[in-house]
Every structure is written in structure tokens, then in C-alpha cells.
Write an enzyme that holds these catalytic residues in place. Sequence first.
Site, PDB file in Angstrom:
ATOM      1  N   CYS A 123       3.927  -1.032  -1.478  1.00 26.26           N
ATOM      2  CA  CYS A 123       3.011  -0.443  -0.663  1.00 26.26           C
ATOM      3  C   CYS A 123       2.266  -1.419   0.147  1.00 26.26           C
ATOM      4  O   CYS A 123       1.699  -2.217  -0.505  1.00 26.26           O
ATOM      5  CB  CYS A 123       2.310   0.936  -1.230  1.00 26.26           C
ATOM      6  SG  CYS A 123       1.215   1.518  -0.027  1.00 26.26           S
ATOM      7  N   HIS A 173       0.887   9.639   1.477  1.00 26.12           N
ATOM      8  CA  HIS A 173      -0.405   9.048   2.051  1.00 26.12           C
ATOM      9  C   HIS A 173      -1.429  10.073   2.689  1.00 26.12           C
ATOM     10  O   HIS A 173      -2.479  10.033   2.656  1.00 26.12           O
ATOM     11  CB  HIS A 173      -0.188   7.711   3.125  1.00 26.12           C
ATOM     12  CG  HIS A 173       0.291   6.419   2.361  1.00 26.12           C
ATOM     13  ND1 HIS A 173      -0.649   5.942   1.500  1.00 26.12           N
ATOM     14  CD2 HIS A 173       1.430   5.694   2.441  1.00 26.12           C
ATOM     15  CE1 HIS A 173      -0.116   4.616   0.743  1.00 26.12           C
ATOM     16  NE2 HIS A 173       0.957   4.843   1.477  1.00 26.12           N
TER      17      HIS A 173
HETATM   18 ZN    ZN Z   1       2.452   3.149   1.166  1.00 24.30          ZN
END
Ligand code: ZN
Length: 170
Positions: free
Chosen positions: A93, A139
Site C-alpha cells: 500500500c 480505504h
Molecule cells: Zn492502500
Amino acid sequence: MAVLKICTYPDPILREQAEPVEVIDDDIQKLIDDMAETMYCAPGIGLAANQVGRPLRLIVIDLQKEDCDNGLIALINPELVNASGEASIEEGCLSVPEFFASVKRAEEVVVSGLNREGKKIEISAGGLLAIVLQHEMDHLDGKLFIDRINPVIRDIFKRKWKKKHKEARE
Ligand code: ZN
């Protein structure tokens, strides 16, 4: 187009529940362009608006593979319509740099949302695209992939992270 600053763990904005986009105006169009530029520059294959400090339900994805004809996907107010199967790949990420771990997710998903023209679209995805869609939609609910990994590996990550940032400050 501008490259935006990517917020990194443990920035509290990454834990916020993102708000739905009410109007797709010039500001949102610019945000989509800037997020795409930021993602390409990083480089990464997906980015959610709260990662660049804007807690809105908006994601961009581009798998950046030559054999993939998807190109840039901008999805506004995405919703999971269906999920099936189980798959796990090693994920990373842009908000948790230099850390990779295997995450269990659905193998196939159907996601609906609006494209940048405000048209309702539905994406049926398998493989990497299914994983990235789930990662980016997480997210928007303030979830990170490290929340979904094996707790033992998460503890190792947290200890390493603290050590690294302590060293950086000293
Ligand atoms: Zn991410």
C-alpha cells in the site's frame, strides 16, 4: 495535473470513514486527474481519495499492465454488489510503504459506482483487479490491509515500523 502528498500510516485520516461525493464538479475532476498522476508517479496501481488527504468516496485504479485493456478506472461512491470465492495475494500500500503481506479476500467481486461522467457503472472483476478494488474500497471505510493480515505478522510490522521511525527521528 499535480502530484499530491500521500498520507502514510499512522496518519488518522486513513482511519476516517470517507463521505460520499455529492456533486461531480470541476474540483472532483481535478482530484481524479491529480490522484491518477500521483498513482502513476508513485508508482502504484490504486489510490483512494483519503490517502491524499481528501476523505471522499473516490478511488482510481490502473493495473498498468500491457495485457490489460482496463486503463484508468475512476470510481465514485463505489459499492460492493457481490463477492464470491477466496483468494490471497501479497499486498502492499502506498500509505504503508515498504511492507508487504498476504491478505485473504474474495476472489471475484461485482462493484457498482459512478464514473467521472456521473454515469452508473458496474464492474465484474476477478484476479488482481478484484483484489485492488477491495483494497481501495477498504480505504474508504478507514481500513488498511494490515488490519486484515495474520495478527502475528501485524505485530512484527508494528514493532519494525516503530523502530524505523524512532531511528529516523534520532
Ligand atoms: Zn492502500
